[in-house]
Design a protein around this motif. Structure first.
Motif, PDB file in Angstrom:
ATOM      1  N   GLU A  67       0.863  -0.982   0.025  1.00 10.74           N
ATOM      2  CA  GLU A  67      -0.357  -0.001   0.023  1.00 10.74           C
ATOM      3  C   GLU A  67       1.060   1.146   0.065  1.00 10.74           C
ATOM      4  N   TRP A  68       2.114   1.146   0.027  1.00 10.25           N
ATOM      5  CA  TRP A  68       3.170   2.308   0.139  1.00 10.25           C
ATOM      6  C   TRP A  68       3.114   3.007  -1.044  1.00 10.25           C
ATOM      7  N   TRP A  69       3.275   4.258  -1.060  1.00  8.28           N
ATOM      8  CA  TRP A  69       3.255   5.010  -2.514  1.00  8.28           C
ATOM      9  C   TRP A  69       4.398   4.481  -3.386  1.00  8.28           C
ATOM     10  N   GLY A  70       3.718   4.042  -4.549  1.00  5.21           N
ATOM     11  CA  GLY A  70       4.657   3.759  -5.621  1.00  5.21           C
ATOM     12  C   GLY A  70       5.148   2.307  -5.699  1.00  5.21           C
ATOM     13  N   VAL A  71       4.585   1.528  -4.752  1.00  5.66           N
ATOM     14  CA  VAL A  71       5.014   0.261  -4.576  1.00  5.66           C
ATOM     15  C   VAL A  71       4.174  -0.747  -5.310  1.00  5.66           C
ATOM     16  N   ARG A  72       4.366  -1.556  -6.029  1.00  9.15           N
ATOM     17  CA  ARG A  72       3.381  -2.625  -6.637  1.00  9.15           C
ATOM     18  C   ARG A  72       4.002  -4.006  -6.358  1.00  9.15           C
ATOM     19  N   CYS A  73       3.068  -4.810  -6.167  1.00  9.59           N
ATOM     20  CA  CYS A  73       3.383  -6.195  -5.684  1.00  9.59           C
ATOM     21  C   CYS A  73       2.638  -7.157  -6.443  1.00  9.59           C
ATOM     22  N   SER A  74       3.153  -8.463  -6.284  1.00  7.09           N
ATOM     23  CA  SER A  74       2.364  -9.704  -7.150  1.00  7.09           C
ATOM     24  C   SER A  74       1.129  -9.525  -6.818  1.00  7.09           C
ATOM     25  N   ASP A  75       0.240  -9.896  -7.852  1.00  7.70           N
ATOM     26  CA  ASP A  75      -1.224 -10.246  -7.219  1.00  7.70           C
ATOM     27  C   ASP A  75      -1.620 -11.479  -6.513  1.00  7.70           C
ATOM     28  N   GLU A  76      -0.758 -12.319  -6.574  1.00  8.94           N
ATOM     29  CA  GLU A  76      -0.687 -13.653  -5.982  1.00  8.94           C
ATOM     30  C   GLU A  76       0.349 -13.981  -5.062  1.00  8.94           C
ATOM     31  N   PRO A  77       0.143 -14.430  -3.761  1.00 12.80           N
ATOM     32  CA  PRO A  77       1.345 -14.762  -2.974  1.00 12.80           C
ATOM     33  C   PRO A  77       2.227 -16.017  -3.817  1.00 12.80           C
ATOM     34  N   ASP A  78       3.534 -16.065  -3.375  1.00 11.54           N
ATOM     35  CA  ASP A  78       4.392 -17.299  -3.825  1.00 11.54           C
ATOM     36  C   ASP A  78       3.886 -18.480  -3.162  1.00 11.54           C
ATOM     37  N   PRO A  79       3.533 -19.559  -3.873  1.00  9.05           N
ATOM     38  CA  PRO A  79       2.950 -20.836  -3.325  1.00  9.05           C
ATOM     39  C   PRO A  79       3.825 -21.495  -2.250  1.00  9.05           C
ATOM     40  N   ASP A  80       5.292 -21.119  -2.376  1.00 14.11           N
ATOM     41  CA  ASP A  80       6.093 -22.085  -1.423  1.00 14.11           C
ATOM     42  C   ASP A  80       5.993 -21.033   0.145  1.00 14.11           C
ATOM     43  N   SER A  81       6.374 -19.652  -0.219  1.00 10.34           N
ATOM     44  CA  SER A  81       6.264 -18.904   1.022  1.00 10.34           C
ATOM     45  C   SER A  81       5.099 -18.366   1.565  1.00 10.34           C
ATOM     46  N   GLY A  82       4.024 -18.238   0.736  1.00 10.58           N
ATOM     47  CA  GLY A  82       2.825 -17.565   0.929  1.00 10.58           C
ATOM     48  C   GLY A  82       2.927 -16.023   0.990  1.00 10.58           C
ATOM     49  N   LEU A  83       4.009 -15.673   0.648  1.00  7.66           N
ATOM     50  CA  LEU A  83       4.326 -14.121   0.588  1.00  7.66           C
ATOM     51  C   LEU A  83       4.325 -13.490  -0.734  1.00  7.66           C
ATOM     52  N   HIS A  84       3.797 -12.261  -0.853  1.00  6.62           N
ATOM     53  CA  HIS A  84       4.024 -11.369  -1.865  1.00  6.62           C
ATOM     54  C   HIS A  84       5.350 -10.792  -2.256  1.00  6.62           C
ATOM     55  N   VAL A  85       5.440 -10.588  -3.288  1.00  5.33           N
ATOM     56  CA  VAL A  85       6.986  -9.990  -3.839  1.00  5.33           C
ATOM     57  C   VAL A  85       6.563  -8.311  -4.359  1.00  5.33           C
ATOM     58  N   VAL A  86       7.702  -7.678  -4.393  1.00  6.21           N
ATOM     59  CA  VAL A  86       7.715  -6.363  -4.935  1.00  6.21           C
ATOM     60  C   VAL A  86       8.008  -6.476  -6.501  1.00  6.21           C
ATOM     61  N   THR A  87       7.003  -6.005  -7.078  1.00  5.77           N
ATOM     62  CA  THR A  87       7.297  -6.245  -8.795  1.00  5.77           C
ATOM     63  C   THR A  87       7.379  -4.827  -9.425  1.00  5.77           C
ATOM     64  N   GLY A  88       7.273  -3.745  -8.943  1.00  5.91           N
ATOM     65  CA  GLY A  88       7.523  -2.383  -9.142  1.00  5.91           C
ATOM     66  C   GLY A  88       7.722  -1.203  -8.342  1.00  5.91           C
ATOM     67  N   LEU A  89       8.340  -0.419  -8.496  1.00  4.55           N
ATOM     68  CA  LEU A  89       8.475   0.948  -7.946  1.00  4.55           C
ATOM     69  C   LEU A  89       8.374   1.923  -9.053  1.00  4.55           C
ATOM     70  N   PHE A  90       7.394   2.689  -8.595  1.00  9.43           N
ATOM     71  CA  PHE A  90       7.220   3.862  -9.507  1.00  9.43           C
ATOM     72  C   PHE A  90       7.277   5.168  -8.793  1.00  9.43           C
ATOM     73  N   LEU A  91       8.433   6.035  -8.751  1.00  9.61           N
ATOM     74  CA  LEU A  91       8.526   7.041  -8.028  1.00  9.61           C
ATOM     75  C   LEU A  91       9.128   8.199  -8.754  1.00  9.61           C
ATOM     76  N   PRO A  92       8.766   8.460  -9.986  1.00 15.75           N
ATOM     77  CA  PRO A  92       9.269   9.463 -10.970  1.00 15.75           C
ATOM     78  C   PRO A  92       8.771  10.820 -10.278  1.00 15.75           C
ATOM     79  N   GLY A  93       9.690  11.837 -10.433  1.00 14.55           N
ATOM     80  CA  GLY A  93       9.502  13.127 -10.162  1.00 14.55           C
ATOM     81  C   GLY A  93       9.059  13.413  -8.670  1.00 14.55           C
TER      82      GLY A  93
END
Length: 154
Positions: A67-93
């Motif tokens: 939910e942090w500004w500019g942070v994008r995460c995977s839609d689904e959690p990793d099946p092994d760990s049950g955790l999401h991962v950061v897939t994008g950082l959008f902090l232009p300007g």
């Protein structure tokens, strides 16, 4: 008319947020990489920093990183760990300044990185993840050169 507009706006916002993972926990090393980025690039002076830091809370609780500004995460959690991962950082300007921290090497699932139009300096890190990185925008910063990958990094 205004009530109709407000209802439509609320419905649109609700559908937008319903499609984003919230309270999606990410690996601790990725959380620390985001914190390192905030601290190394003068996060207190970023133009937008919602959820990274508010006037009341210093970095929201674990599980809120998606939910942090500019942070994008995977839609689904990793099946092994049950955790999401950061897939994008959008902090232009966004008034990021300083050097990018080495902790970014731990964001190994980044597909998109947009830090363009800031005041970043130093070397462009040589450890930026290649695949799966598809989009990289570091334009209009003050980088001096392209750095070397740390020992043990491909």
């Amino acid at each position: 008319m205004q009530r109709l507009f407000t209802s439509i706006l609320i419905a649109l916002l609700a559908s937008l947020f319903a499609s984003c993972p919230s309270q999606a926990q990410i690996p601790p090393v990725e959380r620390q990489a985001l914190i390192d980025l905030y601290e190394a690039t003068d996060g207190d002076n970023w133009h937008y920093r919602q959820k990274f830091r508010s006037n009341i809370i210093w970095l929201d609780a674990p599980g809120t990183e998606c939910e942090w500004w500019g942070v994008r995460c995977s839609d689904e959690p990793d099946p092994d760990s049950g955790l999401h991962v950061v897939t994008g950082l959008f902090l232009p300007g966004n008034r990021l300044s300083g050097e990018l921290p080495p902790g970014l090497q731990h964001l190994t699932s980044l597909e998109e990185l947009n830090l363009g139009r800031n005041q970043l300096t130093g070397e462009i890190p040589g450890f930026l993840p290649s695949p799966p990185l598809r989009t990289l925008d570091l334009a209009f910063n003050q980088f001096t050169s392209f750095g070397q990958a740390p020992p043990g990094m491909p």
